[in-house]
Write a protein that holds these residues in place. Structure first.
Motif, PDB file in Angstrom:
ATOM      1  N   PRO A 145    -102.074 -40.642  50.352  1.00 20.11           N
ATOM      2  CA  PRO A 145    -102.904 -40.675  49.143  1.00 20.11           C
ATOM      3  C   PRO A 145    -103.305 -39.309  48.615  1.00 20.11           C
ATOM      4  CG  PRO A 145    -103.608 -42.382  50.672  1.00 20.11           C
ATOM      5  CD  PRO A 145    -102.567 -41.572  51.385  1.00 20.11           C
ATOM      6  N   ALA A 146    -103.557 -38.348  49.484  1.00 21.10           N
ATOM      7  CA  ALA A 146    -103.962 -37.018  49.014  1.00 21.10           C
ATOM      8  C   ALA A 146    -102.827 -36.352  48.230  1.00 21.10           C
ATOM      9  CB  ALA A 146    -104.371 -36.146  50.196  1.00 21.10           C
ATOM     10  N   VAL A 147    -101.593 -36.544  48.670  1.00 18.30           N
ATOM     11  CA  VAL A 147    -100.453 -35.971  47.949  1.00 18.30           C
ATOM     12  C   VAL A 147    -100.242 -36.713  46.634  1.00 18.30           C
ATOM     13  CG1 VAL A 147     -97.961 -35.565  48.039  1.00 18.30           C
ATOM     14  CG2 VAL A 147     -99.365 -35.164  50.069  1.00 18.30           C
ATOM     15  N   GLN A 148    -100.395 -38.043  46.642  1.00 17.96           N
ATOM     16  CA  GLN A 148    -100.278 -38.799  45.405  1.00 17.96           C
ATOM     17  C   GLN A 148    -101.318 -38.351  44.386  1.00 17.96           C
ATOM     18  OE1 GLN A 148    -100.032 -43.054  45.779  1.00 17.96           O
ATOM     19  NE2 GLN A 148     -98.756 -42.973  47.618  1.00 17.96           N
ATOM     20  N   ALA A 149    -102.528 -38.055  44.851  1.00 21.89           N
ATOM     21  CA  ALA A 149    -103.570 -37.571  43.941  1.00 21.89           C
ATOM     22  C   ALA A 149    -103.174 -36.238  43.322  1.00 21.89           C
ATOM     23  CB  ALA A 149    -104.902 -37.450  44.684  1.00 21.89           C
ATOM     24  N   ALA A 150    -102.555 -35.355  44.125  1.00 24.79           N
ATOM     25  CA  ALA A 150    -102.118 -34.061  43.592  1.00 24.79           C
ATOM     26  C   ALA A 150    -100.987 -34.229  42.587  1.00 24.79           C
ATOM     27  CB  ALA A 150    -101.685 -33.153  44.742  1.00 24.79           C
ATOM     28  N   LEU A 151    -100.188 -35.295  42.747  1.00 27.85           N
ATOM     29  CA  LEU A 151     -99.078 -35.532  41.829  1.00 27.85           C
ATOM     30  C   LEU A 151     -99.535 -36.014  40.458  1.00 27.85           C
ATOM     31  CD1 LEU A 151     -96.409 -37.245  44.107  1.00 27.85           C
ATOM     32  CD2 LEU A 151     -96.121 -35.118  42.828  1.00 27.85           C
ATOM     33  N   VAL A 155     -97.411 -35.294  36.962  1.00 24.49           N
ATOM     34  CA  VAL A 155     -96.756 -36.343  36.192  1.00 24.49           C
ATOM     35  C   VAL A 155     -97.355 -36.469  34.798  1.00 24.49           C
ATOM     36  CG1 VAL A 155     -96.288 -38.814  36.096  1.00 24.49           C
ATOM     37  CG2 VAL A 155     -96.080 -37.583  38.260  1.00 24.49           C
ATOM     38  N   LEU A 156     -98.681 -36.427  34.689  1.00 18.04           N
ATOM     39  CA  LEU A 156     -99.314 -36.674  33.393  1.00 18.04           C
ATOM     40  C   LEU A 156     -99.448 -35.410  32.564  1.00 18.04           C
ATOM     41  CD1 LEU A 156    -100.651 -38.709  31.513  1.00 18.04           C
ATOM     42  CD2 LEU A 156    -102.839 -38.138  32.575  1.00 18.04           C
ATOM     43  N   GLU A 157     -99.998 -34.359  33.166  1.00 19.89           N
ATOM     44  CA  GLU A 157    -100.271 -33.136  32.405  1.00 19.89           C
ATOM     45  C   GLU A 157     -99.163 -32.102  32.525  1.00 19.89           C
ATOM     46  OE1 GLU A 157    -104.090 -31.586  33.370  1.00 19.89           O
ATOM     47  OE2 GLU A 157    -105.049 -33.556  33.372  1.00 19.89           O
ATOM     48  N   ARG A 158     -98.203 -32.348  33.424  1.00 18.25           N
ATOM     49  CA  ARG A 158     -97.043 -31.461  33.571  1.00 18.25           C
ATOM     50  C   ARG A 158     -97.468 -30.060  33.992  1.00 18.25           C
ATOM     51  NH1 ARG A 158     -92.810 -33.964  31.062  1.00 18.25           N
ATOM     52  NH2 ARG A 158     -91.678 -32.022  30.828  1.00 18.25           N
ATOM     53  N   HIS A 159     -98.460 -29.986  34.853  1.00 21.38           N
ATOM     54  CA  HIS A 159     -98.915 -28.724  35.418  1.00 21.38           C
ATOM     55  C   HIS A 159     -98.675 -28.724  36.925  1.00 21.38           C
ATOM     56  CE1 HIS A 159    -100.920 -27.663  31.663  1.00 21.38           C
ATOM     57  NE2 HIS A 159    -101.152 -26.466  32.188  1.00 21.38           N
ATOM     58  N   ALA A 192     -99.484 -44.961  39.546  1.00 20.34           N
ATOM     59  CA  ALA A 192     -98.551 -46.000  39.122  1.00 20.34           C
ATOM     60  C   ALA A 192     -98.595 -46.208  37.617  1.00 20.34           C
ATOM     61  CB  ALA A 192     -98.868 -47.313  39.847  1.00 20.34           C
ATOM     62  N   ASN A 193     -99.776 -46.086  37.017  1.00 21.49           N
ATOM     63  CA  ASN A 193     -99.945 -46.353  35.595  1.00 21.49           C
ATOM     64  C   ASN A 193     -99.402 -45.239  34.711  1.00 21.49           C
ATOM     65  OD1 ASN A 193    -102.403 -46.868  33.137  1.00 21.49           O
ATOM     66  ND2 ASN A 193    -101.035 -48.476  33.829  1.00 21.49           N
ATOM     67  N   ARG A 194     -98.800 -44.235  35.318  1.00 16.17           N
ATOM     68  CA  ARG A 194     -98.221 -43.131  34.560  1.00 16.17           C
ATOM     69  C   ARG A 194     -96.697 -43.199  34.495  1.00 16.17           C
ATOM     70  NH1 ARG A 194    -103.185 -41.540  36.082  1.00 16.17           N
ATOM     71  NH2 ARG A 194    -104.170 -39.746  35.058  1.00 16.17           N
ATOM     72  N   PHE A 195     -96.095 -44.241  35.087  1.00 18.24           N
ATOM     73  CA  PHE A 195     -94.638 -44.322  35.175  1.00 18.24           C
ATOM     74  C   PHE A 195     -94.090 -45.513  34.405  1.00 18.24           C
ATOM     75  CE2 PHE A 195     -95.237 -41.834  39.144  1.00 18.24           C
ATOM     76  CZ  PHE A 195     -94.263 -40.860  38.948  1.00 18.24           C
TER      77      PHE A 195
END
Length: 411
Positions: A145-151, A155-159, A192-195
């Motif tokens: 979960p910590a890595v998913q949070a960093a992603l 994914v969304l802001e492309r930073h 998940a809601n970003r894909f």
């Protein structure tokens, strides 16, 4: 013709040289044989799932391929990058720390005045320098979960750290279902809601043809420059009209963890669906491919209802049908015939006159010759229920056959 890891001509030249030892010649022959097994050609893929991936990639929406291990998700991305002529950067999310995506702090000469920069990893720097590319995030369901949070920000802001990825960078991820992933986790709902979620399965025919030397390539949809503005306007009108009719679909987060890890409707995913629909209109894309991509964005329920709503919007105007029930052109598909008749009965109910009621019966008498009676039964019974006491049953009811026996007439 594609040769991925070994130059056949170089191997042939080396083998023909007389200065090599027998052992070295055997190793070169082995490398030559391996290279020959990797030689292949490509042809445009026609599968709707492949076209849905191409549509979402062209629309520059993050895509998540769900599939069992070993079915070719990674090789699909290699082929996609090659076909788009984009540099590919593959990142195995499950073996990285959060700091690999959030960036590592680098203290400068004057941190109080300049702050502390978050240094990005080398793959992000390469994409930034290229100005475009394909970022493949593999095994994200195995990332904690910590890595998913960093992603989320990637994914969304492309930073990535303090570095912004160029707009020309496309993002595609891959995941195994939690049951088959190595130390798998359910995907966090915000991620998940970003894909755009696409199920990736193997087609035995494609596999057999590929092992025979011909693999499908993923062709981008061809946009018509003359239709871009009209396509966006048409997509906006369609999405807004649907959500006006079904406002409950504007935001509907599933109740189970497994469903929240997939596609579900939210204002964010409706914006993604709007872009997909606009691209579909501008490219005159295959309707099934558009439907698959949209369902992968807002979920099966909302996606299927949206596509059915769009089908009905393209049906004949009920008022035009009532004005000329014997002459108007009707759709051929059974579900669209049923939708047309339902719309006609609804129009009669809103303005019930004897002339309009009888015109609807003329339409039913026309349809009974060409479509199954079960498609007509429910609308016909609704129409019969609209009869006023002073209206005589239509004279041509004798031609309705088995449908006549189902009808119940009021007083």
């Amino acid at each position: 013709m594609t040769l991925t890891t070994f130059d056949v001509q170089t191997a042939t030249d080396a083998l023909s040289a007389g200065t090599l030892t027998a052992e070295r010649r055997q190793l070169l022959a082995a490398d030559h044989l391996i290279a020959l097994t990797r030689v292949s050609r490509t042809e445009p893929g026609t599968d709707a799932d492949v076209q849905a991936l191409a549509l979402a990639t062209a629309a520059n929406l993050p895509v998540l391929l769900w599939g069992q291990p070993g079915i070719g998700k990674s090789s699909t991305l290699v082929q996609l990058a090659r076909g788009l002529e984009l540099p590919l950067e593959t990142v195995i999310a499950s073996v990285h720390d959060p700091s690999d995506f959030a960036g590592l702090p680098v203290v400068g000469a004057d941190p109080a005045a300049r702050g502390v920069a978050m240094a990005p990893p080398d793959w992000a720097v390469r994409l930034h320098r290229a100005g475009h590319g394909l970022l493949f995030l593999d095994e994200i369901s195995s990332a904690p979960p910590a890595v998913q949070a960093a992603l989320l920000r990637v994914v969304l802001e492309r930073h990535v750290g303090s570095l912004a990825l160029p707009e020309g960078v496309r993002i595609v991820a891959a995941a195994n279902p939690a049951g088959s992933a190595a130390d798998g986790w359910q995907l966090a709902p915000p991620l998940a809601n970003r894909f755009v979620h696409l199920a990736w399965v193997h087609d035995p025919d494609v596999v057999v043809r590929g092992l025979g030397g011909t693999w499908p390539r993923i062709p981008l949809p061809r946009l018509d420059p003359e239709r871009l503005e009209a396509s966006v306007a048409r997509a906006r009108a369609a999405i807004c009209a649907f959500l006006t009719v079904r406002p409950d679909y504007t935001h509907r987060m599933p109740t189970t963890a497994a469903a929240r890890a997939g596609a579900w409707p939210s204002p964010r995913t409706w914006e993604m669906a709007l872009r997909l629909l606009a691209f579909g209109y501008a490219a005159d894309a295959d309707l099934e491919a558009v439907a698959i991509a949209i369902r992968g964005t807002v979920g099966d329920g909302a996606g299927l209802e949206l596509m059915a709503f769009l089908d009905r919007r393209d049906l004949p105007d009920p008022e035009r049908v009532l004005a000329a029930p014997a002459d108007v052109e009707l759709p051929e598909r059974g579900d669209l015939v049923h939708a047309t008749l339902t719309a006609v009965v609804d129009a009669v109910a809103r303005n019930a006159t004897r002339e309009r009621w009888e015109a609807a019966w003329h339409l039913i008498a026309r349809l009974i010759r060409t479509v199954p009676v079960d498609l007509l039964a429910a609308p016909a019974m609704q129409l019969a229920a609209l009869r006023q006491p002073e209206w005589e049953p239509p004279a041509h009811l004798d031609g309705l056959g088995p449908l006549d026996a189902m009808l119940v007439w009021g007083a």
